[in-house]
Design a protein around this motif. Structure first.
Motif, short mmCIF file in Angstrom:
data_model
loop_
_atom_site.label_atom_id
_atom_site.label_comp_id
_atom_site.label_asym_id
_atom_site.label_seq_id
_atom_site.Cartn_x
_atom_site.Cartn_y
_atom_site.Cartn_z
N ASN A 1 -20.06 5.21 41.80
CA ASN A 1 -20.68 6.16 40.88
C ASN A 1 -22.03 6.64 41.41
N GLN B 1 -11.75 9.36 35.26
CA GLN B 1 -11.31 9.95 34.00
C GLN B 1 -12.23 11.11 33.64
N ILE B 2 -11.97 11.73 32.49
CA ILE B 2 -12.80 12.85 32.04
C ILE B 2 -14.11 12.34 31.44
N GLU B 3 -14.00 11.30 30.60
CA GLU B 3 -15.16 10.78 29.89
C GLU B 3 -16.08 9.99 30.82
N SER B 4 -17.34 9.83 30.40
CA SER B 4 -18.31 9.09 31.21
C SER B 4 -17.90 7.64 31.35
N HIS B 5 -18.31 7.01 32.45
CA HIS B 5 -17.99 5.62 32.73
C HIS B 5 -19.16 4.97 33.44
N THR C 1 -16.81 10.36 37.02
CA THR C 1 -15.89 11.10 36.19
C THR C 1 -15.31 12.26 37.01
N ASP D 1 -15.74 15.53 36.55
CA ASP D 1 -16.78 16.51 36.83
C ASP D 1 -17.78 16.00 37.86
N ARG E 1 -6.35 7.96 31.51
CA ARG E 1 -7.20 8.79 30.66
C ARG E 1 -7.59 10.10 31.35
#
Length: 254
Positions: A172, A194-198, A203, A205, A227
Motif C-alpha cells: 500500500n 478491492q474498491i473500498e479502502s484497506h 485499492t 483507484d 469485493r
C-alpha cells in the motif's frame, strides 16, 4: 521470458468459502482465483514467486515439470503455506530447492517448518537451501533479479524486477527510491485488492494512480478480492493499458 499467473486472488482466494456473492457464484473462469503466485521461464530455468496454500494445485494445473528456485516476497501464510509441496521436485531433480528470502522471511520459515530444518531429518521431508537476500540486486543462474522494497502497512515486502517485467504484491506504499527502480519497465504487475479502502493493500483507484505514475506500457492487477467485482465489469472500465490479471494468464516478455 514467459510469465504465467498461477494465482491472482487474495488471502482467502476466490470464491471465498461459504460466500454466495455474485463474484463467488460467477461461472466466468476469470473470477476463480487461487492465492497469489507467478511462474517464470527464463533462459531454460523455471522459478516461482511465493508458494501459497494452492501451490500443489497450481503446479498441477500449469503442468510445471521442473522448478529451479523459489523467491519469497514476504512471510505471510498465504504466500508460504505450500512450501512442503516442493517434495516431488526434490525427488525428481535430486537436489535441494534454492529458496530466496529476506532474513525475517527465512526465520519465519524456520519456525513454521521446524521439521525441515531439524538436525534430525525425517525421511521424505522437503530439502531446501535458504539464501538470504536484501534490497540489493542478485543473480540466479545468470538472471539478474532486482528487489523492489515496498510496504504492506508496516511490514516490509519485496517486489521483484527481472528485465522489463516488474512484480509487486501486498503493498500500500511504494517509496520514491523503489519507483526509480521501476523506471522503464514495460510490464508492471501490482496488487489491487478491492474498491473500498484497506489498511494494507492498494485499492483499485490507488493502484491505477500508482500504475499511471510508474508509466509501464502494460499494467496487470493481481491479489484481487471478491469485493473487487466481476472481472468483465471491472476491466471494461479500466484505463488504456491497464488490465486485471487472471489465473492462467500467460505473457511473453521481450
Amino acid at each position: 521470458m514467459k510469465v504465467t499467473f498461477l494465482g491472482t486472488g487474495t488471502s482467502q482466494g476466490v470464491p471465498v468459502i461459504a460466500c454466495t456473492c455474485p463474484v463467488c457464484s460467477s461461472l466466468d473462469y476469470r473470477d476463480k482465483r487461487f492465492r497469489t503466485s507467478v511462474h517464470f521461464e527464463e533462459k531454460g530455468y523455471s522459478f516461482v514467486v511465493d508458494t501459497g496454500p494452492d501451490f500443489r494445485s497450481q503446479m498441477l494445473r500449469a503442468k510445471i515439470q521442473s522448478l529451479d528456485a523459489i523467491l519469497f516476497t514476504h512471510q505471510h501464510k498465504d504466500h508460504t503455506a505450500g512450501l512442503d509441496d516442493i517434495r516431488p521436485f526434490n525427488f525428481i531433480q535430486q537436489k535441494d530447492m534454492p529458496v530466496f528470502g529476506t532474513k525475517p522471511v527465512i526465520e519465519q520459515l524456520q519456525k513454521e517448518y521446524e521439521y525441515i530444518f531439524s538436525h534430525v531429518k525425517y525421511p521424505g521431508i522437503p530439502q531446501v537451501n535458504c539464501i538470504e537476500i536484501d534490497e540489493n540486486p542478485f543473480h540466479f543462474n545468470g538472471i539478474r533479479i532486482t528487489p523492489i522494497p515496498v510496504l504492506h502497512y508496516k511490514l516490509p515486502v519485496l517486489g521483484f524486477r527481472i528485465g522489463d517485467f516488474s512484480y509487486i504484491t501486498d503493498a500500500n506504499f511504494i517509496p520514491d527510491s523503489s519507483k526509480k527502480l521501476l523506471e522503464g519497465t514495460k510490464i508492471l504487475v501490482l496488487n489491487a485488492l478491492q474498491i473500498e479502502s484497506h489498511i494494507s493493500h492498494f485499492t483499485l483507484d490507488q493502484a491505477i494512480e500508482q500504475a499511471q505514475s510508474i508509466g509501464a506500457e502494460q499494467t496487470y492487477f493481481t491479489h484481487i478480492s471478491h469485493r473487487m467485482g466481476l472481472h468483465r465489469e471491472v476491466e471494461a472500465n479500466l484505463p488504456e493499458g491497464i488490465f486485471l490479471a487472471y489465473d492462467g494468464l500467460e505473457l511473453q516478455v521481450d
